[in-house]
Design a protein around this motif. Structure first.
Motif, PDB file in Angstrom:
ATOM      1  N   GLY A  54       0.796  -1.217   0.000  1.00 45.07           N
ATOM      2  CA  GLY A  54       0.000   0.000   0.000  1.00 45.07           C
ATOM      3  C   GLY A  54       0.827   1.264   0.000  1.00 45.07           C
ATOM      4  N   GLY A  55       0.132   2.407  -0.167  1.00 42.17           N
ATOM      5  CA  GLY A  55       0.794   3.694  -0.267  1.00 42.17           C
ATOM      6  C   GLY A  55       0.914   4.404   1.066  1.00 42.17           C
ATOM      7  N   ILE A  56       1.315   5.670   0.987  1.00 40.89           N
ATOM      8  CA  ILE A  56       1.543   6.465   2.181  1.00 40.89           C
ATOM      9  C   ILE A  56       0.339   7.365   2.421  1.00 40.89           C
ATOM     10  CG2 ILE A  56       2.778   8.253   0.875  1.00 40.89           C
ATOM     11  CD1 ILE A  56       4.533   8.669   3.342  1.00 40.89           C
ATOM     12  N   VAL A  57      -0.078   7.493   3.682  1.00 38.54           N
ATOM     13  CA  VAL A  57      -1.250   8.285   4.060  1.00 38.54           C
ATOM     14  C   VAL A  57      -0.798   9.480   4.896  1.00 38.54           C
ATOM     15  CG1 VAL A  57      -3.424   8.304   5.343  1.00 38.54           C
ATOM     16  CG2 VAL A  57      -2.778   6.284   4.008  1.00 38.54           C
ATOM     17  N   VAL A  58      -1.250  10.671   4.504  1.00 38.44           N
ATOM     18  CA  VAL A  58      -0.937  11.899   5.227  1.00 38.44           C
ATOM     19  C   VAL A  58      -2.233  12.604   5.572  1.00 38.44           C
ATOM     20  CG1 VAL A  58       0.192  14.156   5.121  1.00 38.44           C
ATOM     21  CG2 VAL A  58       1.263  12.184   4.032  1.00 38.44           C
ATOM     22  N   THR A  59      -2.434  12.923   6.843  1.00 41.08           N
ATOM     23  CA  THR A  59      -3.590  13.705   7.242  1.00 41.08           C
ATOM     24  C   THR A  59      -3.164  15.147   7.485  1.00 41.08           C
ATOM     25  OG1 THR A  59      -3.275  13.102   9.577  1.00 41.08           O
ATOM     26  CG2 THR A  59      -4.800  11.758   8.278  1.00 41.08           C
ATOM     27  N   VAL A  60      -4.066  16.067   7.157  1.00 39.15           N
ATOM     28  CA  VAL A  60      -3.814  17.497   7.353  1.00 39.15           C
ATOM     29  C   VAL A  60      -4.938  18.045   8.216  1.00 39.15           C
ATOM     30  CG1 VAL A  60      -3.357  19.706   6.232  1.00 39.15           C
ATOM     31  CG2 VAL A  60      -2.767  17.577   5.048  1.00 39.15           C
ATOM     32  N   SER A  61      -4.599  18.527   9.404  1.00 35.52           N
ATOM     33  CA  SER A  61      -5.583  19.077  10.331  1.00 35.52           C
ATOM     34  C   SER A  61      -5.216  20.516  10.652  1.00 35.52           C
ATOM     35  CB  SER A  61      -5.626  18.264  11.631  1.00 35.52           C
ATOM     36  OG  SER A  61      -5.942  16.913  11.380  1.00 35.52           O
ATOM     37  N   GLY A  62      -6.229  21.295  11.034  1.00 39.50           N
ATOM     38  CA  GLY A  62      -5.999  22.679  11.420  1.00 39.50           C
ATOM     39  C   GLY A  62      -6.141  22.862  12.912  1.00 39.50           C
ATOM     40  N   MET A  69       3.118  10.303  -8.970  1.00 39.19           N
ATOM     41  CA  MET A  69       2.522   9.387  -7.995  1.00 39.19           C
ATOM     42  C   MET A  69       1.009   9.329  -8.204  1.00 39.19           C
ATOM     43  SD  MET A  69       5.164   8.609  -5.944  1.00 39.19           S
ATOM     44  CE  MET A  69       4.965   8.523  -4.176  1.00 39.19           C
ATOM     45  N   THR A  70       0.434   8.132  -8.143  1.00 38.39           N
ATOM     46  CA  THR A  70      -1.025   8.039  -8.134  1.00 38.39           C
ATOM     47  C   THR A  70      -1.501   8.605  -6.801  1.00 38.39           C
ATOM     48  OG1 THR A  70      -0.956   5.781  -7.262  1.00 38.39           O
ATOM     49  CG2 THR A  70      -1.079   6.046  -9.655  1.00 38.39           C
ATOM     50  N   THR A  71      -2.461   9.527  -6.846  1.00 38.46           N
ATOM     51  CA  THR A  71      -2.780  10.328  -5.654  1.00 38.46           C
ATOM     52  C   THR A  71      -4.284  10.440  -5.445  1.00 38.46           C
ATOM     53  OG1 THR A  71      -0.788  11.651  -6.055  1.00 38.46           O
ATOM     54  CG2 THR A  71      -2.404  12.557  -4.536  1.00 38.46           C
ATOM     55  N   ARG A  78      -4.918   1.431  -3.214  1.00 36.65           N
ATOM     56  CA  ARG A  78      -5.112   1.781  -4.616  1.00 36.65           C
ATOM     57  C   ARG A  78      -4.175   2.893  -5.081  1.00 36.65           C
ATOM     58  NH1 ARG A  78      -9.044   0.695  -8.352  1.00 36.65           N
ATOM     59  NH2 ARG A  78      -9.328   2.235 -10.026  1.00 36.65           N
ATOM     60  N   TYR A  79      -3.728   3.750  -4.146  1.00 38.29           N
ATOM     61  CA  TYR A  79      -2.959   4.925  -4.513  1.00 38.29           C
ATOM     62  C   TYR A  79      -1.588   4.929  -3.828  1.00 38.29           C
ATOM     63  CZ  TYR A  79      -7.382   6.736  -6.302  1.00 38.29           C
ATOM     64  OH  TYR A  79      -8.553   6.912  -7.000  1.00 38.29           O
ATOM     65  N   ARG A 129     -11.932   3.566   8.727  1.00 31.94           N
ATOM     66  CA  ARG A 129     -10.809   2.621   8.684  1.00 31.94           C
ATOM     67  C   ARG A 129     -10.853   1.801   7.388  1.00 31.94           C
ATOM     68  NH1 ARG A 129      -7.974   2.334  13.328  1.00 31.94           N
ATOM     69  NH2 ARG A 129      -8.919   3.218  15.193  1.00 31.94           N
ATOM     70  N   GLN A 130     -12.034   1.391   6.981  1.00 32.69           N
ATOM     71  CA  GLN A 130     -12.155   0.647   5.728  1.00 32.69           C
ATOM     72  C   GLN A 130     -11.815   1.524   4.527  1.00 32.69           C
ATOM     73  OE1 GLN A 130     -15.551  -2.253   5.305  1.00 32.69           O
ATOM     74  NE2 GLN A 130     -16.356  -1.035   6.977  1.00 32.69           N
ATOM     75  N   ILE A 131     -12.294   2.751   4.546  1.00 30.29           N
ATOM     76  CA  ILE A 131     -12.079   3.653   3.416  1.00 30.29           C
ATOM     77  C   ILE A 131     -10.609   3.996   3.274  1.00 30.29           C
ATOM     78  CG2 ILE A 131     -12.525   6.005   2.593  1.00 30.29           C
ATOM     79  CD1 ILE A 131     -15.349   5.681   3.929  1.00 30.29           C
ATOM     80  N   VAL A 132      -9.946   4.307   4.385  1.00 29.70           N
ATOM     81  CA  VAL A 132      -8.521   4.642   4.328  1.00 29.70           C
ATOM     82  C   VAL A 132      -7.709   3.444   3.850  1.00 29.70           C
ATOM     83  CG1 VAL A 132      -6.504   5.318   5.688  1.00 29.70           C
ATOM     84  CG2 VAL A 132      -8.696   6.453   6.066  1.00 29.70           C
ATOM     85  N   SER A 133      -8.054   2.255   4.325  1.00 28.42           N
ATOM     86  CA  SER A 133      -7.352   1.050   3.872  1.00 28.42           C
ATOM     87  C   SER A 133      -7.537   0.838   2.379  1.00 28.42           C
ATOM     88  CB  SER A 133      -7.846  -0.176   4.640  1.00 28.42           C
ATOM     89  OG  SER A 133      -7.517  -0.101   6.002  1.00 28.42           O
TER      90      SER A 133
END
Length: 434
Positions: free
Chosen positions: A148-156, A179-181, A260-261, A251-255
């Motif tokens: 799988g790919g790398i996941v980055v969250t952006v919060s304010g 990169m597929t994004t 895929r990306y 959790r399912q959606i992020v996985s």
């Protein structure tokens, strides 16, 4: 036929007992037990990268495995490695748990204390199912596989600090490098990703909230492919529908997105709830946007403490990004780093809103001038975080430059899980600050 069995047991005594009994099964080839969920996902990903035939037919998951809870781990394995039959080993053989295990993707349940007959029956059934699935997959079925790919969250830290703008530009930078994004909007009540990119699309993340198994085709139907090549998973147009998106569905959606990306950027907004808390837990890198003023820095510290109390993310695992930075301000990144206990990104974003106003008002953030200092800073941040492909002789594809390695795949699955009620319980006790 030989059945390869991989036990997943954290307790040493339980591991010995299970291994001893497995070795007595006919035509069984038990592997050395793995002690946690991280090791299991890493092992299966490595084997799947070689060939689907290298995967074990059966995985036995003990009820006390961690750090990811057993049922969540079973769901992850079922989604990413559908050719593996998973059997839950538990002392609770109630109909309720049996139903929950089946819903998560388990192929059977074995009660404790173990009996030879029951174990043999469940392993044989799961192995037979696995062989049938592999025969079907050999005919070209579409599945998720690999690490799988790398996941980055952006919060304010608070509203108006530039969270969505930064998330969009990070995604654009990753896609521009090849990169597929994917860019997911988890600001469920007030998401503006669609507005920033001038997108009108009737589907949203809510369409995936009630789906038990998110296949590549189901995910594809919910994702809007922007003309820049970014896959957009948008927030609902009606903010109240955001309540339909649960921690479990996130959790399912992020996985599914991760599988895929190459890069998944998630805009988590500024409000904390169980849904975006789950995304922050699962992320390889968590960014917290702030501005160099007293109110925003206090909000940053408050958010960091909240994440720590809820066991969502430790301060030292959080990267703070300073937006609207000027050399003359009294609050500099070094001071913010000391106050919050986080690591402040080297790439600060300058305060040049005039560069942004025209494209923001037009909803065409992708058209921001390449000479823009804001764009250059955010794209530089993407490089610092390892979200862009390495240039020849340059940085690695995954990881950060400057001797600060990114979280590896073993770290990415080391997810703390406060449970869906943790935030609610603390909110009820008045512990979550407004």
């Amino acid at each position: 036929m030989t059945t390869r069995i991989l036990p997943v047991v954290g307790d040493a005594d339980a591991a010995r007992a299970i291994t001893t009994l497995l070795s007595q099964l006919p035509d069984a080839e038990p592997a050395a037990p793995v002690g946690d969920s991280t090791s299991l996902i890493d092992t299966l990903a490595r084997l799947a990268a070689e060939s689907i035939d290298e995967l074990p037919e059966v995985v036995l998951v003990h009820e006390r495995i961690g750090p990811v809870p057993a049922l969540e781990l079973i769901r992850e394995v079922a989604l990413r490695f559908p050719a593996v039959g998973v059997v839950l080993v538990t002392s609770d053989a109630s109909p309720m748990l049996f139903s929950a295990a089946m819903d998560s993707g388990a192929r059977g349940l074995v009660g404790l204390p173990l009996s030879y007959e029951e174990l043999a029956q469940r392993v044989q059934a799961a192995a037979g199912w696995s062989v049938g699935v592999r025969r079907h997959l050999g005919q070209g079925a579409e599945v998720f596989s690999g690490p799988g790919g790398i996941v980055v969250t952006v919060s304010g830290a608070k509203g108006g600090v530039g969270t969505t703008l930064t998330a969009v530009q990070l995604a654009l930078a990753a896609r521009a490098s090849g990169m597929t994004t994917a860019l997911a909007d988890l600001d469920l009540q007030a998401g503006d990703v669609a507005s920033y990119l001038d997108v009108q699309f009737r589907r949203s993340i809510v369409d995936l909230a009630t789906i038990q198994d998110i296949s590549p085709r189901v995910l594809q139907d919910a994702v809007f492919i922007h003309h820049t090549g970014i896959g957009l998973l948008l927030a609902p147009g009606e903010g109240e529908r955001g309540e339909e998106v649960s921690e479990r569905s996130v959790r399912q959606i992020v996985s599914a997105l991760r599988n895929r990306y190459d890069v998944v950027v998630i805009d988590c907004g500024t409000q904390m709830n169980a849904a975006n808390a789950a995304a922050i837990e699962m992320a390889d890198t968590t960014l917290l946007l702030t501005t160099p003023d007293v109110v925003a820095v206090r909000a940053t510290k408050r958010m960091v403490r909240l994440w720590d109390r809820l066991q969502i993310r430790k301060a030292e695992e959080t990267v703070t990004v300073v937006n609207r930075h000027t050399k003359n301000t009294e609050i500099q990144p070094q001071l913010i780093e000391r106050i919050t206990g986080t690591r402040v990104a080297r790439s600060a974003i300058p305060a040049h809103f005039k560069e942004l106003q025209a494209v923001v008002d037009a909803g065409r953030l992708q058209d921001l001038d390449p000479k823009s200092t804001v764009k250059q800073a955010i794209w530089g941040l993407a490089g610092e975080l390892g979200l862009v492909k390495a240039q020849e002789g340059g940085e690695r594809k995954h990881g950060r430059p400057g001797g600060r390695p990114g979280r590896n795949r073993a770290d990415r699955d080391r997810v703390r899980n406060p449970g869906p009620s943790a935030i609610g319980a603390r909110r009820a006790r008045g512990q979550i600050e407004p």
